[in-house]
Design a protein around this motif. Structure first.
Motif, PDB file in Angstrom:
ATOM      1  N   THR A  21      49.247  37.016  45.427  1.00 46.67           N
ATOM      2  CA  THR A  21      48.032  36.312  45.023  1.00 46.67           C
ATOM      3  C   THR A  21      47.261  35.822  46.248  1.00 46.67           C
ATOM      4  OG1 THR A  21      49.113  35.655  42.982  1.00 46.67           O
ATOM      5  CG2 THR A  21      47.172  34.396  43.610  1.00 46.67           C
ATOM      6  N   THR A  24      44.438  38.245  47.960  1.00 42.56           N
ATOM      7  CA  THR A  24      43.155  38.686  47.399  1.00 42.56           C
ATOM      8  C   THR A  24      41.996  37.899  48.005  1.00 42.56           C
ATOM      9  OG1 THR A  24      43.493  37.198  45.520  1.00 42.56           O
ATOM     10  CG2 THR A  24      44.134  39.499  45.225  1.00 42.56           C
ATOM     11  N   GLU A  34      39.690  41.332  44.980  1.00 40.53           N
ATOM     12  CA  GLU A  34      40.343  40.774  43.786  1.00 40.53           C
ATOM     13  C   GLU A  34      40.021  41.578  42.538  1.00 40.53           C
ATOM     14  OE1 GLU A  34      40.601  38.017  40.303  1.00 40.53           O
ATOM     15  OE2 GLU A  34      38.779  38.881  41.171  1.00 40.53           O
ATOM     16  N   THR A  37      42.381  44.278  41.356  1.00 39.72           N
ATOM     17  CA  THR A  37      43.747  43.877  41.036  1.00 39.72           C
ATOM     18  C   THR A  37      43.804  43.301  39.626  1.00 39.72           C
ATOM     19  OG1 THR A  37      43.550  41.586  41.860  1.00 39.72           O
ATOM     20  CG2 THR A  37      44.143  43.284  43.479  1.00 39.72           C
ATOM     21  N   VAL A  38      45.021  43.269  39.093  1.00 38.76           N
ATOM     22  CA  VAL A  38      45.231  42.640  37.776  1.00 38.76           C
ATOM     23  C   VAL A  38      46.405  41.668  37.913  1.00 38.76           C
ATOM     24  CG1 VAL A  38      44.320  44.558  36.419  1.00 38.76           C
ATOM     25  CG2 VAL A  38      46.739  44.542  37.037  1.00 38.76           C
ATOM     26  N   PRO A  39      46.418  40.608  37.109  1.00 42.43           N
ATOM     27  CA  PRO A  39      47.512  39.635  37.206  1.00 42.43           C
ATOM     28  C   PRO A  39      48.845  40.244  36.809  1.00 42.43           C
ATOM     29  CG  PRO A  39      45.705  38.813  35.823  1.00 42.43           C
ATOM     30  CD  PRO A  39      45.429  40.242  36.081  1.00 42.43           C
ATOM     31  N   SER A  40      49.897  39.761  37.455  1.00 47.01           N
ATOM     32  CA  SER A  40      51.262  40.172  37.103  1.00 47.01           C
ATOM     33  C   SER A  40      52.184  39.005  37.432  1.00 47.01           C
ATOM     34  CB  SER A  40      51.663  41.418  37.899  1.00 47.01           C
ATOM     35  OG  SER A  40      53.011  41.749  37.635  1.00 47.01           O
ATOM     36  N   ARG A  42      52.998  34.811  37.968  1.00 38.41           N
ATOM     37  CA  ARG A  42      52.337  33.633  38.529  1.00 38.41           C
ATOM     38  C   ARG A  42      51.880  33.823  39.977  1.00 38.41           C
ATOM     39  NH1 ARG A  42      54.001  28.499  39.784  1.00 38.41           N
ATOM     40  NH2 ARG A  42      56.153  29.186  40.022  1.00 38.41           N
ATOM     41  N   LYS A  44      51.954  36.916  41.684  1.00 34.49           N
ATOM     42  CA  LYS A  44      51.692  38.298  42.080  1.00 34.49           C
ATOM     43  C   LYS A  44      50.577  38.905  41.256  1.00 34.49           C
ATOM     44  CE  LYS A  44      55.823  39.868  41.486  1.00 34.49           C
ATOM     45  NZ  LYS A  44      57.037  40.698  41.431  1.00 34.49           N
ATOM     46  N   ARG A  45      49.987  39.938  41.824  1.00 37.46           N
ATOM     47  CA  ARG A  45      49.055  40.777  41.110  1.00 37.46           C
ATOM     48  C   ARG A  45      49.467  42.221  41.384  1.00 37.46           C
ATOM     49  NH1 ARG A  45      44.767  37.688  39.451  1.00 37.46           N
ATOM     50  NH2 ARG A  45      43.361  39.441  39.171  1.00 37.46           N
ATOM     51  N   LYS A  48      44.952  47.501  40.489  1.00 35.72           N
ATOM     52  CA  LYS A  48      44.524  47.976  39.165  1.00 35.72           C
ATOM     53  C   LYS A  48      44.873  49.458  39.018  1.00 35.72           C
ATOM     54  CE  LYS A  48      40.688  46.088  37.532  1.00 35.72           C
ATOM     55  NZ  LYS A  48      39.231  45.826  37.447  1.00 35.72           N
ATOM     56  N   GLU A  51      49.415  49.200  36.904  1.00 35.55           N
ATOM     57  CA  GLU A  51      50.115  48.434  35.860  1.00 35.55           C
ATOM     58  C   GLU A  51      50.338  49.300  34.624  1.00 35.55           C
ATOM     59  OE1 GLU A  51      46.971  48.527  36.263  1.00 35.55           O
ATOM     60  OE2 GLU A  51      45.827  47.836  34.537  1.00 35.55           O
TER      61      GLU A  51
END
Ligand code: SF4
Ligand code: SF4
Length: 112
Positions: A21, A24, A34, A37-40, A42, A44-45, A48, A51
């Motif tokens: 995180t 980014t 940012e 990217t996608v959240p993964s 708390r 980490k991301r 895109k 995932e």
């Protein structure tokens, strides 16, 4: 000499690509776009596209095994910077590089 990864790209279209995180560009000192990217979880991301089941990084342009380019090469995450190609290691190899190439029908560099 052209970097052999520019005619490969297999790892960018096979594995989950983790982005901390803090890496980014919405964070102080962060450089990875940012919006790519996608959240993964708390802390980490993921890049895109990696995932999904059929993983392919959204920053990868071109055709795997022919000609590829990373659109954010200068801003790529540390997980990409720290992923050596087997041709870089020379003695020994990166099994994850070899595996990715094999899945796309390419020989590992140690066999060259
Ligand atoms: S950011 Fe660039 S080097 Fe990293 S997986 Fe995506 S295309 Fe590959
Ligand atoms: S699989 Fe290996 S040779 Fe292919 S792009 Fe990734 S690091 Fe480079």
């Amino acid at each position: 000499m052209q970097n052999p990864c520019q005619s490969c790209g297999a790892c960018c279209a096979l594995y989950k690509v983790v982005v901390l995180t803090s890496e980014t560009n919405d964070q102080a000192g962060g450089i990875v776009p940012e919006d790519l990217t996608v959240p993964s979880g708390r802390k980490k991301r993921l890049m895109k596209g990696t995932e999904t089941f059929s993983k392919r990084c959204a920053a990868l342009d071109g055709t795997v095994g022919a000609k590829v380019a990373c659109r954010v090469y200068a801003q790529r995450p540390s997980s990409c910077r720290n992923f050596p190609a087997s041709w870089e290691i020379r003695r020994g190899s990166n099994p994850l590089c070899d595996r990715a190439r094999a899945i796309y029908g390419m020989l590992p560099f140690e066999s060259y």
